[in-house]
Design an enzyme around this catalytic site. Structure first.
Site, PDB file in Angstrom:
ATOM      1  N   ASP A 309      55.321  37.287  59.364  1.00  0.00           N
ATOM      2  CA  ASP A 309      53.902  36.928  59.395  1.00  0.00           C
ATOM      3  C   ASP A 309      53.500  36.759  60.856  1.00  0.00           C
ATOM      4  OD1 ASP A 309      51.358  36.130  58.594  1.00  0.00           O
ATOM      5  OD2 ASP A 309      51.949  34.017  58.604  1.00  0.00           O
ATOM      6  N   ASP A 311      50.126  35.118  62.399  1.00  0.00           N
ATOM      7  CA  ASP A 311      49.501  33.847  62.782  1.00  0.00           C
ATOM      8  C   ASP A 311      50.323  32.662  62.291  1.00  0.00           C
ATOM      9  OD1 ASP A 311      47.515  35.223  63.971  1.00  0.00           O
ATOM     10  OD2 ASP A 311      45.982  34.874  62.444  1.00  0.00           O
TER      11      ASP A 311
END
Length: 573
Positions: A309, A311
Site C-alpha cells: 500500500d 499512503d
C-alpha cells in the site's frame, strides 16, 4: 456225524478255505480212506487245532477294488494320484517339489529396479545375467515362473507380452521394466500348455515400434504382507493407441491393475489453466493489460511478490493533510498540515502539466496498459495533444462503443495515445523528477521532502530499507496498489523518489475496482505458484489478503517498519 451237523454254525470263510475244509472233513469222516492212509489219522488228530485257527469272527471279505494304489504302486490310477508337480527349467537352480513356498515372505512393491536385476534386457530370453545364460524352456518342460497377460483391446498393441522371468529363491517382488520391447517367440510361452492353469495368450509375430514410454505400463500384485507364491507372477499392461502415445513423466505412478487408474497423456498444469481461464473471463476494458503482462521476462523466475500500500505505509501523506499524524505523534499541526498541502499542490501540478490528468481524470484506468490494445502505434513525436479534439469528460473509459465521437474507435485511440505518453514520461523521469520541474520548483521539492522526513521521523527512509532489500533479490518484486487514481499516484511516486523502486507496470489503482479485484489481476499475472505478501495499514487490504489466503503485515508505526526490515534480513519474508 456230530461234526457234520456243526458245520452250518461255523462262520463264513473264503472260497478256497471252505474247499480245503470240506476236503479235510470228508477225509476224516471216511473210514475207508483212514484205513488205507495212515496219515489221515494224524490229520484227524490235528482237526481241533485247525478249527481253532480258522474260526474268525471279525474277518470281512474284500473285493479287489477295495485296495488303494499304495498296495499296487505299479499300476497308475489317474483319479487317485495328484498331478505331477512342475519343476523349474533353469539350470543351476534348486528343484522345488511344490508350487507353494514353505515360508511366507512379505511383498514390498517398488517402482525402481528390484534386487540388483539389470535394468535393460535381463528379463528377455538369451540375455546373460549373473547366474548365466537364460535358456528358453522347451515344450517338454514346465517353467515355474511365467507371466500371463490379458489383451484389453482388439487392436494390435505393443504392450501385451508373455515372457519367462528368472525365479527368485528368497523374495517375491513386483517386477517393473522399461526395457526395449522385442518380439518373443511363441515357443517360449507354449511350454505352459500342459499345465493345469488358466488360459494363456500365445504371442504372434507382429512387428511393433522400438520403444514406448514406461508410463503406459502398470503392475498388479498383492499389496499386503500375506504369504505369496513365487510360482506365478501376473502382469497386466494398459496402453493407448501408438498414434496418440505421449510421455507423461509427471503423472507416472504404480497402477493397481484398474485401467482407469493407469497414467495417460500428460495434461496442462492447473496454474496454467487458471491463468488462461482468468484471462478469457476478463472484461473488454482490461484488454490492454495483456501486453503489459507479456513484457515482463522475469515473471516466470519469481518466487515472492510483495504487495505494498502507498499512503500511510510507504509514505505519510493523507495523515499530513488531516492533521491526524500531528495529533498522534505530538507534532505541530500547522507545520504538518502545511507540508501536506504543499506536497499535494506539487502532485497535481505534475499530474496536470505532464501526465494529462485533466483529460484522464474521468477515464481513469487500473493499469497503464489497460487501453494499449487500442493504440495503433502511431509516432507521437510531432503529435499535438492539445488540438486533437479529445475530451475525457464523457468517455469514462468504456470500450467497444462506436456510437458518436466519445467512446468510439477514434476516441479510444486518442485515449491510448495519452496513456502511452504517460508511460514514456514516467520511464524517462523516474530517477530524475527534477527534469519535470523548473529550477525553483525543483529546489522547493528537495526542501519539502527533507522537511517531511524530519516531521515523520524518517518514515520513508525506514520503508526504503525494506523496499531496496526486496529489490536486490532476483526472485522477488515490489508491486504497488493504491486507492489513489492512477495518474496522481504516478505523480506521487515520482515526487517521493520511488520511481526506481516501482516500474510503471507494477503500479495498480484500486479506485475503480477495489483492492480485492486488483489482487485477482496480480495473481492472474504472476500465477498461483508465487508467494504473495501484503503490506499495508488499512482494513481493505487486510480483508483482500485474507480472501486470497495471503499473509498480511500490518504497518501502524515505525516499529512495524523496523520489524519488517529485520524479518527480511533474516529471510523470514
Amino acid at each position: 456225524m456230530e461234526e457234520e451237523q456243526d458245520l452250518p454254525e461255523q462262520p463264513v470263510k473264503k472260497a478256497k478255505m471252505q474247499e480245503s475244509g470240506e476236503q479235510t472233513i470228508s477225509q476224516v469222516s471216511n473210514p475207508d480212506v483212514s484205513d488205507q492212509k495212515p496219515e489221515t489219522s494224524s490229520l484227524a488228530s490235528n482237526l481241533p487245532m485247525s478249527e481253532e485257527i480258522m474260526t474268525c469272527t471279525d474277518y470281512i471279505p474284500r473285493s479287489s477294488n477295495d485296495y488303494t494304489s499304495q498296495m499296487y504302486s505299479a499300476k497308475p490310477y489317474a483319479h487317485i494320484l495328484s498331478v505331477p508337480v512342475s519343476e523349474t527349467a533353469y539350470p543351476g537352480q534348486t528343484q522345488y517339489q511344490t508350487l507353494q513356498q514353505t515360508q511366507p515372505y512379505a511383498v514390498y512393491p517398488q517402482a525402481t529396479q528390484t534386487y540388483g536385476l539389470p535394468p535393460f534386457g535381463a528379463l528377455w530370453p538369451g540375455m546373460k545375467p549373473e547366474s548365466g545364460l537364460i535358456q528358453t524352456p522347451s515344450p517338454s518342460q514346465h517353467s515355474v515362473l511365467t507371466c500371463t497377460t490379458g489383451l484389453t483391446t482388439s487392436q494390435p498393441s505393443p504392450a501385451h507380452y508373455s515372457y519367462p522371468i528368472q525365479a527368485s529363491s528368497t523374495n517375491a517382488s513386483l517386477i517393473s521394466t522399461s526395457s526395449t520391447i522385442a518380439n518373443i517367440p511363441a515357443a517360449a510361452v507354449a511350454s505352459i500348455s500342459n499345465q493345469d492353469y488358466p488360459t494363456y495368450t500365445i504371442l504372434g509375430q507382429n512387428q511393433y515400434q522400438a520403444c514406448y514410454p514406461s508410463s503406459s505400463f502398470g503392475v498388479t500384485g498383492q499389496t499386503n504382507s500375506d504369504a505369496e507364491s513365487t510360482t506365478l507372477a501376473a502382469t497386466t499392461y494398459q496402453s493407448e493407441k501408438p498414434s496418440v502415445m505421449a510421455p507423461a513423466p509427471a503423472a507416472q505412478r504404480l497402477s493397481s491393475g484398474d485401467p482407469s487408474t493407469s497414467p495417460s497423456l500428460s495434461q496442462t498444469t492447473p496454474s496454467k489453466d487458471t491463468d488462461d481461464q482468468s484471462r478469457k473471463n476478463m472484461t473488454s476494458k482490461n484488454r490492454g493489460k495483456r501486453k503489459a503482462d507479456a513484457t515482463s521476462s522475469q515473471d516466470s523466475e519469481l518466487e515472492r511478490v510483495f504487495l505494498w500500500d502507498l499512503d500511510e505505509t510507504i509514505i505519510i501523506f493523507h495523515s499530513l493533510l488531516t492533521g491526524s499524524y500531528a495529533q498522534k505523534y505530538g507534532k505541530d499541526p500547522t507545520v504538518v498540515i502545511g507540508s501536506g498541502l504543499t506536497m499535494e499542490e506539487m502532485i497535481f501540478e505534475v499530474a496536470d502539466t505532464h501526465l494529462f490528468f485533466n483529460d484522464l481524470e474521468e477515464c481513469d484506468q487500473v493499469h497503464v496498459e489497460d487501453v494499449a490494445s487500442d493504440d495503433n502505434g502511431q509516432d507521437l513525436s510531432n503529435y499535438s495533444f492539445s488540438t486533437d479534439g479529445f475530451s475525457g469528460s464523457g468517455g469514462s473509459g468504456s470500450h467497444g462503443s462506436s456510437v458518436g465521437v466519445q467512446g468510439g474507435v477514434d476516441w479510444m485511440r486518442k485515449l491510448a495515445f495519452r496513456y502511452r505518453k504517460v508511460r514514456e514520461i514516467y520511464d524517462k523521469h523516474k530517477s530524475n523528477v527534477g527534469g519535470l520541474l523548473s529550477p525553483q520548483r525543483k529546489e522547493a521539492l528537495q526542501r519539502l521532502r527533507a522537511e517531511i522526513e524530519v516531521l515523520t521521523d524518517s518514515w520513508l527512509g525506514t520503508a526504503l530499507k525494506s523496499l531496496l532489500l526486496i529489490q536486490s533479490r532476483k526472485n522477488c518484486v515490489n508491486v504497488l496498489i493504491t486507492t489513489t487514481q492512477l495518474v496522481p499516484a504516478l505523480a506521487k511516486v515520482l515526487l517521493y523518489g520511488l520511481g526506481e523502486i516501482f516500474p510503471i507496470e507494477n503500479i495498480y489503482s484500486a479506485t475503480k475496482i477495489g483492492k480485492e479485484s486488483c489482487f485477482e489481476r496480480i495473481v492472474s499475472r504472476f500465477g498461483k505458484k508465487v508467494t504473495y505478501v501484503v503490506i499495508g495499514d488499512g482494513r481493505d487490504e487486510e480483508i483482500a489478503a485474507k480472501q486470497h489466503n495471503m499473509p498480511f503485515w500490518r504497518i501502524t508505526n515505525h516499529g512495524d517498519l523496523v520489524s519488517l526490515h529485520q524479518a527480511l534480513e533474516l529471510d523470514f519474508l
